[in-house]
Motif scaffolding. Structure first.
Motif, PDB file in Angstrom:
ATOM      1  N   LEU A  83       0.824  -1.211   0.000  1.00  0.00           N
ATOM      2  CA  LEU A  83       0.000   0.000   0.000  1.00  0.00           C
ATOM      3  C   LEU A  83       0.860   1.263   0.000  1.00  0.00           C
ATOM      4  CD1 LEU A  83      -2.893  -0.838   2.518  1.00  0.00           C
ATOM      5  CD2 LEU A  83      -3.079  -0.502   0.047  1.00  0.00           C
ATOM      6  N   THR A  84       1.959   1.229   0.742  1.00  0.00           N
ATOM      7  CA  THR A  84       2.838   2.402   0.810  1.00  0.00           C
ATOM      8  C   THR A  84       3.500   2.660  -0.541  1.00  0.00           C
ATOM      9  OG1 THR A  84       3.262   1.936   3.143  1.00  0.00           O
ATOM     10  CG2 THR A  84       4.774   3.447   2.037  1.00  0.00           C
ATOM     11  N   GLY A  85       3.893   1.592  -1.241  1.00  0.00           N
ATOM     12  CA  GLY A  85       4.452   1.764  -2.577  1.00  0.00           C
ATOM     13  C   GLY A  85       3.471   2.442  -3.517  1.00  0.00           C
ATOM     14  N   THR A 128      13.726  10.388  -8.449  1.00  0.00           N
ATOM     15  CA  THR A 128      14.285   9.593  -7.355  1.00  0.00           C
ATOM     16  C   THR A 128      13.171   8.929  -6.559  1.00  0.00           C
ATOM     17  OG1 THR A 128      16.109  11.179  -7.176  1.00  0.00           O
ATOM     18  CG2 THR A 128      15.780   9.679  -5.321  1.00  0.00           C
ATOM     19  N   ILE A 129      12.117   9.687  -6.270  1.00  0.00           N
ATOM     20  CA  ILE A 129      11.012   9.175  -5.456  1.00  0.00           C
ATOM     21  C   ILE A 129      10.263   8.062  -6.193  1.00  0.00           C
ATOM     22  CG2 ILE A 129       8.803   9.794  -4.383  1.00  0.00           C
ATOM     23  CD1 ILE A 129      10.053  12.624  -3.945  1.00  0.00           C
ATOM     24  N   ARG A 130      10.106   8.178  -7.502  1.00  0.00           N
ATOM     25  CA  ARG A 130       9.458   7.099  -8.256  1.00  0.00           C
ATOM     26  C   ARG A 130      10.267   5.811  -8.165  1.00  0.00           C
ATOM     27  NH1 ARG A 130       9.200  11.110 -12.444  1.00  0.00           N
ATOM     28  NH2 ARG A 130       7.239  12.263 -12.302  1.00  0.00           N
ATOM     29  N   GLY A 131      11.598   5.942  -8.181  1.00  0.00           N
ATOM     30  CA  GLY A 131      12.440   4.762  -7.999  1.00  0.00           C
ATOM     31  C   GLY A 131      12.207   4.121  -6.639  1.00  0.00           C
ATOM     32  N   ASP A 132      12.115   4.962  -5.589  1.00  0.00           N
ATOM     33  CA  ASP A 132      11.808   4.447  -4.254  1.00  0.00           C
ATOM     34  C   ASP A 132      10.462   3.739  -4.237  1.00  0.00           C
ATOM     35  OD1 ASP A 132      14.148   5.661  -3.514  1.00  0.00           O
ATOM     36  OD2 ASP A 132      13.263   7.100  -2.125  1.00  0.00           O
ATOM     37  N   ALA A 133       9.492   4.333  -4.925  1.00  0.00           N
ATOM     38  CA  ALA A 133       8.132   3.786  -4.918  1.00  0.00           C
ATOM     39  C   ALA A 133       8.075   2.409  -5.568  1.00  0.00           C
ATOM     40  CB  ALA A 133       7.182   4.761  -5.631  1.00  0.00           C
ATOM     41  N   ILE A 134       8.674   2.290  -6.738  1.00  0.00           N
ATOM     42  CA  ILE A 134       8.562   1.016  -7.457  1.00  0.00           C
ATOM     43  C   ILE A 134       9.347  -0.090  -6.764  1.00  0.00           C
ATOM     44  CG2 ILE A 134      10.514   1.370  -9.063  1.00  0.00           C
ATOM     45  CD1 ILE A 134       8.628   0.182 -11.245  1.00  0.00           C
TER      46      ILE A 134
END
Length: 455
Positions: free
Chosen positions: A112-114, A280-286
């Protein structure tokens, strides 16, 4: 000057240099995934097979995330020399959810956090104008101090334990620092970039003579280890149970923004916060989303390797590409991970103390561009620092509060970001007068001007 010249961040070093430089990044940060998996395993009483599975998944996902951030395809990743690791605070939250609601619920919370990262990112990008240099620089200082503190515990052990402050561990930690400094000072310029790696190898050899290494388990068990999909079973979803990780993701976005700006400055690459931080944040998300499907907590961009980039002067993002492939190999080939696990924590801690202290120094360097003759900037930095440093220097100060409030207030980086933004709004945005003298405003850095050009 030839504008067509390849920027240092895009240069590809020869393989004979790339491998040791990439390995250097890995050796500095290897304690983080190892300690994260062992903490989860010991706390939840996982079987050896599950522990091995999580170790493999954590290293492989960290490696894939590092490749994603370094290559930066399709606006997923910043194309900067970044390394991705399991976040320390999310591990604690993952454990808390697992103990209260079960591992399947904890896995669901990570997934869910992703997804939440992607949903909130457009709104967060609009708020970046409230992160001027005074806020970002203060965040970098607090990030570095927090990392130094945790690194020091790798040398001393945890307070209250029997081994806390053991003289041989302290000696080894200090010796590691001295060896790295000596290598950097005495080696020719061409070899200085690997001074950290050589210092760690020399310190490990010293540790072996002191009887502080343990490589007995190397070669035992299967040679190849691959992670299992959904190792804890089908995920379960509950928004209320997931709230701690959802709250943390906001702070994580702020931290990723500061790290992106800092990384850009270290490598000398023009970074536009509103455009590059979301990558950068999209990389963290995926990667966090993938982590949920393989039983890990959030996998996020780490500031740990930025100090290595600064210390060695090697700015190529292909060095962290090499580090990413090495991390994947560690995850697949069990003996490599076993060798890494045998490096004494005091050696890793001594190395990390130097690297993370460099991050603190870079935060101060960033703050030098702020006009502290303007007392508004002084108050913003002072209040943000106090809010961020208190939970770091006085652990447990918020233990009497409700769990969700404790999670937010107890995160030094989160509090620095939130309080810094609030103070910035109060002093520099609310009731702004057009007639206010220009000399009272913060001098504009290149980074600030880049951000404003995009807003």
């Amino acid at each position: 000057m030839n504008d067509s010249k390849v920027h240092p961040v895009d240069e590809v070093p020869p393989l004979r240099r790339l491998i040791p430089l990439g390995l250097q990044h890995v050796m500095v940060m290897v304690a983080t995934p190892l300690s994260a998996v062992f903490l989860v395993s010991q706390t939840l009483g996982l079987s050896d097979s599950l522990t091995t599975n999580l170790l493999s998944a954590t290293f492989i996902l960290s490696g894939l995330g590092t490749l994603l951030q370094s290559f930066g395809p399709w606006k997923l990743g910043a194309k900067l020399p970044f390394v991705m690791l399991p976040g320390g605070a999310p591990i604690i939250m993952f454990l808390m959810i697992a103990q209260e609601h079960g591992l399947q619920m904890a896995t669901g919370a990570v997934i869910l956090t992703g997804v939440f990262y992607f949903l909130v990112l457009p709104l967060f990008a609009r708020l970046l104008k409230f992160f001027p240099t005074v806020v970002v620089g203060t965040m970098i200082v607090v990030i570095g101090i927090n990392l130094v503190k945790h690194s020091a515990f790798l040398i001393t052990g945890q307070p209250g334990t029997e081994d806390f402050g053991r003289l041989d561990f302290l000696t080894l930690g200090v010796a590691t620092i001295v060896l790295i400094v000596l290598f950097y000072r005495l080696l020719p310029t061409s070899l200085r970039p690997v001074s950290v790696l050589l210092g760690m190898v020399a310190a490990t050899l010293l540790a072996a003579t002191m009887g502080l290494t343990d490589f007995a388990g190397v070669g035992e068990g299967n040679v190849v280890s691959l992670p299992q999909f959904l190792p804890f079973g089908p995920p379960e979803f509950d928004l209320l149970a997931s709230l701690p990780l959802l709250i943390f993701s906001i702070a994580s976005m702020a931290e990723a923004t500061g790290q992106t700006v800092l990384n850009g400055e270290v490598v000398g690459k023009k970074v536009v916060a509103k455009q590059d931080a979301p990558k950068t944040i999209r990389g963290d998300a995926i990667m966090s989303l993938l982590g949920g499907f393989f039983g890990t907590s959030l996998i996020v961009t780490s500031g740990e390797n930025i100090g290595i980039v600064k210390a060695t002067g090697v700015r190529s993002r292909f060095v962290t590409v090499g580090a990413g492939f090495i991390l994947i190999l560690i995850g697949i080939l069990a003996p490599i991970g076993q060798v890494m696990a045998g490096i004494p924590s005091a050696v890793v801690g001594g190395t990390a103390v130097i690297v993370f202290s460099i991050i603190v120094a870079m935060g101060f360097q960033m703050l030098r561009r702020v006009d502290f003759n303007d007392h508004r900037n002084t108050i913003i930095a002072a209040v943000a620092l106090s809010a961020g440093l208190m939970p770091i220097l006085v652990p447990g100060m918020y233990d009497q509060l409700a769990p969700n409030a404790r999670i937010l207030l107890g995160s030094g980086v989160a509090m620095t970001a939130f309080v810094g933004v609030i103070m910035n709004i109060v002093f520099l945005h609310l009731g702004k007068r057009r007639s206010e003298p220009a000399e009272n405003s913060e001098p504009q850095s290149d980074t600030d001007n880049q951000v404003k050009d995009t807003l």
